[in-house]
Motif scaffolding. Structure first.
Motif, PDB file in Angstrom:
ATOM      1  N   THR A 119       0.848  -1.187   0.000  1.00 41.76           N
ATOM      2  CA  THR A 119       0.000   0.000   0.000  1.00 41.76           C
ATOM      3  C   THR A 119       0.885   1.238   0.000  1.00 41.76           C
ATOM      4  N   VAL A 120       0.299   2.390  -0.167  1.00 36.93           N
ATOM      5  CA  VAL A 120       1.040   3.642  -0.212  1.00 36.93           C
ATOM      6  C   VAL A 120       1.863   3.820   1.068  1.00 36.93           C
ATOM      7  N   TYR A 162       7.973   8.505   0.248  1.00 38.17           N
ATOM      8  CA  TYR A 162       7.983   9.434  -0.877  1.00 38.17           C
ATOM      9  C   TYR A 162       8.355  10.810  -0.336  1.00 38.17           C
TER      10      TYR A 162
END
Length: 179
Positions: free
Chosen positions: A34-35, A40
């Motif tokens: 999942t994210v 990021y």
């Protein structure tokens, strides 16, 4: 490489160079990532060239965030360029909450085009790129005119990059409900 050494070569499944699944020992099968499984880099007040309190809106700041720092979370504050939010002539612009005297906000279309130009540069030679997350802090005093103009520019620039058609439908539905 650290994951490869620690867990072995069968731990991750990838598409291109991007991991999409990991081997779940408990379930004895591959599970989707999942994210939240990824790091990021991001930027708050991405469009500001100095500090958030006395900075100047600047397209170069966004370009540097995307190219040099490889930011995948981009924050933009969107306001109306008019004090009359309900005017048909009002347009969405990007600026800080307090704009320095004499400084100009950024044009929304020009800003989105710049993001589009640099956001999809592939980190490898296989044409895959990392996801982009736009955090749009919209302050338009509830003006549906401004929201619709934001939607039109967003769809013009980014519609082909939406995860799937459902999200385009949700954005379209939201814009229709503002009429």
């Amino acid at each position: 490489n650290d994951i490869l050494q620690k867990y072995g070569s069968n731990y991750l499944q990838t598409i291109g160079n991007i991991p999409v699944k990991y081997y779940n020992k408990t379930a004895n099968t591959y599970s989707d990532l999942t994210v939240s499984d990824f790091y990021y880099p991001g930027s708050y007040y991405t469009y500001i060239s100095q500090s958030p309190y006395n900075g100047i809106p600047n397209l170069k700041a966004i370009e540097v965030a995307l190219t040099k720092f490889k930011c995948r979370f981009i924050h933009l504050d969107i306001y109306s360029d008019s004090m009359d939010y309900a005017s048909q002539k009002a347009n969405p612009v990007i600026r800080s909450p307090v704009l320095k005297t004499g400084e100009q906000p950024l044009d929304l279309l020009e800003t989105f085009n710049l993001i589009n130009k640099y956001a999809w540069i592939s980190p490898s030679n296989d044409d895959t790129s990392y996801p982009l997350f736009l955090y749009l802090n919209i302050d338009t005093n509830g003006s549906s005119i401004i929201y619709l103009k934001i939607y039109e520019v967003f769809m013009k620039v980014f519609s082909k990059y939406l995860i799937n058609i459902y999200f385009a439908w949700v954005i379209n539905f939201m814009s229709q409900s503002l009429h």
